[in-house]
Enzyme design. Sequence first.
Site, short mmCIF file in Angstrom:
data_model
loop_
_atom_site.label_atom_id
_atom_site.label_comp_id
_atom_site.label_asym_id
_atom_site.label_seq_id
_atom_site.Cartn_x
_atom_site.Cartn_y
_atom_site.Cartn_z
N GLY A 18 1.06 -1.64 0.25
CA GLY A 18 -0.17 -0.41 -0.04
C GLY A 18 0.91 1.33 -0.06
N GLN A 42 2.87 10.08 1.81
CA GLN A 42 3.95 9.92 1.25
C GLN A 42 5.18 10.83 0.55
OE1 GLN A 42 2.13 5.50 2.18
NE2 GLN A 42 4.33 5.01 3.24
N CYS A 61 6.63 0.67 7.28
CA CYS A 61 6.01 1.19 6.52
C CYS A 61 6.96 1.77 5.55
CB CYS A 61 5.34 2.88 7.51
SG CYS A 61 5.12 3.85 6.47
N LEU A 62 6.95 2.63 4.60
CA LEU A 62 7.85 2.29 3.52
C LEU A 62 8.54 4.33 3.67
CD1 LEU A 62 6.67 2.87 -0.10
CD2 LEU A 62 8.05 1.47 0.89
N HIS A 118 -4.27 1.19 7.72
CA HIS A 118 -2.39 2.01 7.53
C HIS A 118 -2.45 2.72 6.84
CE1 HIS A 118 1.93 1.29 7.50
NE2 HIS A 118 1.77 1.70 6.68
N GLU A 119 -2.60 2.65 5.14
CA GLU A 119 -3.01 4.39 4.60
C GLU A 119 -3.96 5.10 4.90
OE1 GLU A 119 -0.74 3.36 3.21
OE2 GLU A 119 -0.15 1.79 3.35
N HIS A 154 -2.43 7.49 7.13
CA HIS A 154 -1.67 8.34 6.89
C HIS A 154 -1.88 9.22 6.31
CE1 HIS A 154 2.70 6.53 6.13
NE2 HIS A 154 2.19 5.32 5.90
#
Lengths: 174, 167
Positions: B47, B52, B96-97, B138-139, B142
């Site tokens: 994702g 981000q 996470c990225l 999670h997304e 953000h």
Amino acid sequence: MKNWLMLTLVGKDQAGIVAKISQALFDLKGNLGETSMTRLGGNFTIMLMVCTPEKKSTVQEKLQAVCDDLELFFHLDEIEGGLHQHVEPDVRISIHGADQAGIVAQATDISNKAGLNILNLESDVVGHPGNPVYILHMEGVAGNGIEVLDKSLQIFALENDVVVHVTPIDTMVG
Amino acid sequence: MALLNILVYPDERLKQVSQPVKKFSEELNQFVKDLEETFHSFPGCVGIAAPQVGRFERIVLVDVSQKPQHVNHGFLVLVNPEIIFYDGTSLGREGCLSVPNYTGRVQRAKLIVLKAHDVNGEQHEFRMSGYEARAVQHEIDHLEGKLFLDRLVNRRNALTKRTELSL
């Protein structure tokens, strides 16, 4: 090259240990890395990485004064930092049953032979003092696969009358 | 198509709340293509959210199809997503990225019902559970300026039997 030390510390639990030790290291311009600080039984334990421009002997002297006051024992080792090298676990193992000597030794020996590299292990003794229960949790990397590990540990469970759960860890990255 | 730069914590911009998409334009379509290319440049990632890459609009991409062991809806473009129903709780490990070299255990709803627009502005409703529901939550965090670090479950407490039973 950064000067990293590993501090190992143990003593009777009391309020203020973390604050006083951390302050002593900060006074030495110490920068903490990864740490583990936890109460085990009635004791408080610390393992921490600290990077400081001071010599080991200077850190030793400063901590000795603090630890003498708090009646704590400690040890310092020079180490390599090795930060930013986290290894991701792919399996979680939970074991519980009536407390008996040798659970950890046998479970970890079997797991090792089945290819497990343990990254984290924690255990507790719980239940009634007259009939204690042992609970063990491990996370690690199953080098030979989770099925191999599970099969070996389920045999161990049957032989020792404990319950073993082997659960894959599938980390979600988003 | 272009690869976009990922913001990495402690970049303060990751704490910014994103605004709803108001215009379903060709420019939005192009951005989503760039975001998709960026997303697929990270193997194992399931994702990504627009903030981000520094675009503070409510756009999320999710694709769990690379992990077929988990029930999933395939590749999804979720614009202005809104979770309208939550049920159950589940502990799972997340990374996470935007937070390299760290993963941790996070409690999420086990089942969600989600409303979202696609890139053309058409509204859809999804019922998701488990891993895919975790990825979407999670997304969407953000979009609210939150990271999984804001929801970490203490490692030792996460091991207690009481918590395990809430899975």
